[in-house]
Design a protein around this motif. Structure first.
Motif, mmCIF file in Angstrom:
data_model
loop_
_atom_site.group_PDB
_atom_site.id
_atom_site.type_symbol
_atom_site.label_atom_id
_atom_site.label_comp_id
_atom_site.label_asym_id
_atom_site.label_seq_id
_atom_site.Cartn_x
_atom_site.Cartn_y
_atom_site.Cartn_z
ATOM 1 N N ARG A 69 -34.605 48.283 90.529
ATOM 2 C CA ARG A 69 -35.814 49.114 90.389
ATOM 3 C C ARG A 69 -35.528 50.466 91.034
ATOM 4 N N ASN A 70 -35.516 51.489 90.196
ATOM 5 C CA ASN A 70 -35.079 52.820 90.599
ATOM 6 C C ASN A 70 -36.274 53.736 90.863
ATOM 7 N N PRO A 71 -36.469 54.175 92.124
ATOM 8 C CA PRO A 71 -37.577 55.078 92.431
ATOM 9 C C PRO A 71 -37.251 56.548 92.166
ATOM 10 N N GLY A 72 -36.008 56.832 91.801
ATOM 11 C CA GLY A 72 -35.599 58.222 91.615
ATOM 12 C C GLY A 72 -35.112 58.492 90.209
ATOM 13 N N ALA A 73 -34.249 59.495 90.130
ATOM 14 C CA ALA A 73 -33.658 59.890 88.847
ATOM 15 C C ALA A 73 -32.253 59.312 88.761
ATOM 16 N N ALA A 74 -31.518 59.726 87.752
ATOM 17 C CA ALA A 74 -30.146 59.262 87.578
ATOM 18 C C ALA A 74 -29.296 59.621 88.793
ATOM 19 N N PHE A 75 -28.308 58.808 89.041
ATOM 20 C CA PHE A 75 -27.358 58.999 90.132
ATOM 21 C C PHE A 75 -28.022 58.974 91.508
ATOM 22 N N GLY A 76 -29.176 58.339 91.604
ATOM 23 C CA GLY A 76 -29.864 58.214 92.890
ATOM 24 C C GLY A 76 -30.498 59.501 93.384
ATOM 25 N N MET A 77 -30.621 60.496 92.527
ATOM 26 C CA MET A 77 -31.219 61.769 92.931
ATOM 27 C C MET A 77 -32.744 61.662 92.910
ATOM 28 N N ALA A 78 -33.378 62.506 93.688
ATOM 29 C CA ALA A 78 -34.838 62.667 93.712
ATOM 30 C C ALA A 78 -35.573 61.384 94.085
ATOM 31 N N THR A 79 -34.945 60.534 94.890
ATOM 32 C CA THR A 79 -35.636 59.341 95.367
ATOM 33 C C THR A 79 -36.827 59.797 96.195
ATOM 34 N N GLY A 80 -37.967 59.206 95.944
ATOM 35 C CA GLY A 80 -39.182 59.614 96.636
ATOM 36 C C GLY A 80 -39.952 60.705 95.911
ATOM 37 N N MET A 81 -39.426 61.186 94.806
ATOM 38 C CA MET A 81 -40.099 62.233 94.034
ATOM 39 C C MET A 81 -40.486 61.706 92.657
ATOM 40 N N THR A 82 -40.829 60.432 92.612
ATOM 41 C CA THR A 82 -41.171 59.787 91.343
ATOM 42 C C THR A 82 -42.303 60.507 90.641
ATOM 43 N N TRP A 83 -43.294 60.966 91.368
ATOM 44 C CA TRP A 83 -44.438 61.666 90.768
ATOM 45 C C TRP A 83 -43.974 62.923 90.042
ATOM 46 N N LEU A 84 -43.019 63.650 90.638
ATOM 47 C CA LEU A 84 -42.511 64.866 90.010
ATOM 48 C C LEU A 84 -41.723 64.522 88.749
ATOM 49 N N LEU A 85 -40.925 63.455 88.811
ATOM 50 C CA LEU A 85 -40.169 63.022 87.632
ATOM 51 C C LEU A 85 -41.108 62.603 86.508
ATOM 52 N N ARG A 129 -45.598 50.694 86.338
ATOM 53 C CA ARG A 129 -44.927 49.713 87.192
ATOM 54 C C ARG A 129 -45.264 49.967 88.657
ATOM 55 N N ALA A 130 -45.013 48.956 89.478
ATOM 56 C CA ALA A 130 -45.248 49.058 90.922
ATOM 57 C C ALA A 130 -44.318 50.123 91.492
ATOM 58 N N PRO A 131 -44.739 50.857 92.481
ATOM 59 C CA PRO A 131 -45.898 50.628 93.331
ATOM 60 C C PRO A 131 -47.199 51.272 92.859
ATOM 61 N N GLY A 132 -47.205 52.055 91.767
ATOM 62 C CA GLY A 132 -48.466 52.600 91.285
ATOM 63 C C GLY A 132 -48.269 53.746 90.315
ATOM 64 N N VAL A 133 -49.392 54.251 89.811
ATOM 65 C CA VAL A 133 -49.381 55.326 88.814
ATOM 66 C C VAL A 133 -48.667 56.561 89.369
ATOM 67 N N LEU A 134 -47.764 57.101 88.573
ATOM 68 C CA LEU A 134 -46.916 58.254 88.894
ATOM 69 C C LEU A 134 -45.922 57.963 90.015
ATOM 70 N N ARG A 135 -45.858 56.724 90.461
ATOM 71 C CA ARG A 135 -44.902 56.339 91.507
ATOM 72 C C ARG A 135 -44.101 55.105 91.115
ATOM 73 N N GLY A 136 -44.304 54.620 89.884
ATOM 74 C CA GLY A 136 -43.642 53.401 89.439
ATOM 75 C C GLY A 136 -42.133 53.534 89.404
ATOM 76 N N HIS A 137 -41.465 52.439 89.722
ATOM 77 C CA HIS A 137 -40.004 52.423 89.723
ATOM 78 C C HIS A 137 -39.501 52.023 88.339
#
Length: 192
Positions: A69-85, A129-137
């Motif tokens: 379950r990937n919270p970021g973008a490709a190559f592990g970038m932008a982890t924690g910025m799921t809403w922006l992605l 998906r969890a954990p929520g809207v605009l933050r799903g992994h």
């Protein structure tokens, strides 16, 4: 042909006067629907069959299937910025839908259809998906040459669609093929 004085002879339109190629909106959405359906089905199967399981080795170890379950973008970038992605994906989807009605190139339609399928597939994960809207992994599950993304980051069908579509669009651009069916190289030859 008329022989009356002052009348113009009948002519057939030349290449420059030919009707423009037909719009390719149906092709864009056909490719997008097929790509999205494949992404969705594979993610459902992976979540239902690989949750809590060890990586499954296939093709002699060339590919491993495992749920990540990937919270970021490709190559592990932008982890924690799921809403922006998620917002970027929404913009990409809207831009492709807007451009689809202007497409006259089959190649561009296929390329943008792939990108649309991938962007929409990963957007759905980020929205629902969890954990929520605009933050799903995002559900990733393909690891090549080694498990756990040790050789290459774990990815999914949506990621592959984006890459295939992007490569096709870049290739068409390098060859001078424009989205409207015109050819930049042909225009350069006419100008010379």
């Amino acid at each position: 042909m008329s022989t009356e004085p002052g009348s113009q002879p009948e002519t057939t339109p030349g290449p420059a006067e030919a009707a423009p190629p037909k719009r390719r909106i149906g092709l864009v959405f056909s490719v997008a629907v097929l790509g999205f359906a494949l992404d969705l089905v594979t993610k459902v199967l992976v979540v239902s069959n690989l949750e809590g399981q060890e990586p499954v080795r296939i093709l002699g170890g060339a590919v491993y299937l495992q749920l990540v379950r990937n919270p970021g973008a490709a190559f592990g970038m932008a982890t924690g910025m799921t809403w922006l992605l998620a917002i970027v994906a929404i913009v990409v989807v809207c831009a492709i839908i807007w451009l689809a009605g202007r497409l006259r190139s089959a190649g561009w339609a296929i390329g943008l259809g792939f990108v649309l399928a991938g962007a929409f597939g990963n957007l759905i994960d980020r929205l629902f998906r969890a954990p929520g809207v605009l933050r799903g992994h995002v559900v990733d599950f393909i690891s090549v040459f080694a498990p756990n993304g040790d050789v290459w980051p774990v990815f999914n069908v949506a990621d592959s669609s984006i890459c295939v579509g992007g490569v096709l669009i870049v290739l068409l651009s390098l060859l001078g093929k424009d989205y409207d069916g015109s050819s930049a190289r042909g225009a350069k030859k006419e100008a010379a």
